[in-house]
Design a protein around this motif. Structure first.
Motif, short mmCIF file in Angstrom:
data_model
loop_
_atom_site.label_atom_id
_atom_site.label_comp_id
_atom_site.label_asym_id
_atom_site.label_seq_id
_atom_site.Cartn_x
_atom_site.Cartn_y
_atom_site.Cartn_z
N CYS A 72 0.77 -1.07 0.04
CA CYS A 72 0.16 0.28 -0.30
C CYS A 72 0.81 1.15 0.09
CB CYS A 72 -0.75 -0.10 1.05
SG CYS A 72 -0.31 0.35 2.77
N THR A 73 0.27 2.44 -0.26
CA THR A 73 0.83 3.61 -0.31
C THR A 73 0.18 4.46 0.89
OG1 THR A 73 1.22 3.43 -2.66
CG2 THR A 73 1.44 5.71 -1.44
N VAL A 74 0.75 5.08 1.39
CA VAL A 74 0.47 5.81 2.77
C VAL A 74 0.69 7.52 2.13
CG1 VAL A 74 0.31 6.17 5.34
CG2 VAL A 74 0.91 3.79 4.06
N TYR A 75 -0.51 8.30 2.54
CA TYR A 75 -0.41 9.81 2.26
C TYR A 75 -0.71 10.30 3.74
CZ TYR A 75 -0.52 8.45 -2.62
OH TYR A 75 -0.17 7.96 -3.65
N LYS A 76 -0.25 11.60 3.97
CA LYS A 76 -0.98 12.45 5.06
C LYS A 76 -1.32 13.63 4.22
CE LYS A 76 0.44 14.50 9.28
NZ LYS A 76 1.49 14.68 10.49
N LYS A 77 -2.58 14.13 4.85
CA LYS A 77 -2.92 15.48 4.30
C LYS A 77 -2.23 16.61 5.20
CE LYS A 77 -7.13 16.34 2.54
NZ LYS A 77 -8.71 16.30 2.28
N ILE A 78 -1.55 17.44 4.47
CA ILE A 78 -0.85 18.78 4.93
C ILE A 78 -1.18 19.79 4.07
CG2 ILE A 78 1.32 19.51 5.14
CD1 ILE A 78 2.50 16.75 5.52
N TRP A 82 -2.43 15.89 -0.13
CA TRP A 82 -1.93 14.61 0.18
C TRP A 82 -0.67 14.44 -0.33
CZ3 TRP A 82 -4.82 12.28 3.27
CH2 TRP A 82 -6.18 12.09 3.31
N GLU A 83 0.34 14.22 0.95
CA GLU A 83 1.81 14.54 0.94
C GLU A 83 2.26 12.80 0.91
OE1 GLU A 83 3.85 16.74 0.25
OE2 GLU A 83 2.27 18.15 0.08
N LEU A 84 3.07 12.26 -0.25
CA LEU A 84 3.46 10.75 0.06
C LEU A 84 4.25 10.64 1.37
CD1 LEU A 84 3.73 7.82 -1.22
CD2 LEU A 84 5.61 8.80 -2.39
N SER A 118 -4.70 13.98 12.75
CA SER A 118 -4.38 14.19 11.53
C SER A 118 -5.16 13.20 10.46
CB SER A 118 -2.77 13.89 11.00
OG SER A 118 -2.04 14.76 11.98
N ALA A 119 -4.92 13.63 9.03
CA ALA A 119 -5.94 12.97 8.36
C ALA A 119 -4.64 12.19 7.23
CB ALA A 119 -6.67 13.70 7.21
N TYR A 120 -5.30 10.92 6.90
CA TYR A 120 -4.34 9.82 6.30
C TYR A 120 -4.85 9.15 5.14
CZ TYR A 120 -1.13 10.63 10.20
OH TYR A 120 -0.31 11.25 10.97
N LYS A 121 -4.34 8.54 4.31
CA LYS A 121 -5.10 7.85 3.28
C LYS A 121 -3.90 6.69 2.92
CE LYS A 121 -5.01 9.42 -1.19
NZ LYS A 121 -5.29 10.22 -2.32
#
Length: 141
Positions: A72-78, A82-84, A118-121
């Protein structure tokens, strides 16, 4: 008459359950799933903070067998972008999730510090027949 009454009771129970889930879910962190196929979804079951694992449940509500990938790929909302944070290579699992079935999968997020509030994806893929689809799950921690 009895059939109509039973149906009404079932409908009321479904509405009450739906309302309860909507009220409870935000306490665990809001989740939104975006799938390349409308009948396949992911739900976060738990986090393992110590070992940096995200435990998810795949739901296959389609009429076909699906094969999830394990990376999977994980991102954080900054700043609303969406930042990898991390990308793990995705390989097809030897897992087949049949129509109407669920499957528990664990994704390792390694060195990522998932800060509360924080928000993540997470984003991954699955195959259905000859087609490949992406699926992502946005959540707050």
């Amino acid at each position: 008459m009895k059939t109509a009454m039973r149906f009404s009771l079932i409908l009321v129970a479904a509405v009450i359950l739906t309302v309860a889930m909507v009220l409870i879910l935000p306490e665990k962190g809001a989740q939104s799933c975006f799938s390349g196929h409308r009948d396949v979804s992911l739900v976060i079951e738990s986090f393992d903070e110590v070992n940096k694992l995200i435990n998810v449940k795949w739901h296959n509500n389609s009429d076909e067998v699906i094969m999830p990938k394990n990376g999977c790929t994980v991102y954080k909302k900054i700043d609303n972008q969406w930042e990898l944070l991390d990308a793990t290579p995705a390989f097809l699992l030897a897992i087949h999730i049949g129509p109407g079935e669920t499957y528990d999968e664990t994704y390792r997020v390694g060195h990522i510090d998932m800060t509360a509030g924080s928000a993540y994806k997470i984003e991954t893929e699955f195959s259905m027949g000859e087609e490949n689809y992406s699926i992502s799950l946005e959540f707050e921690k």
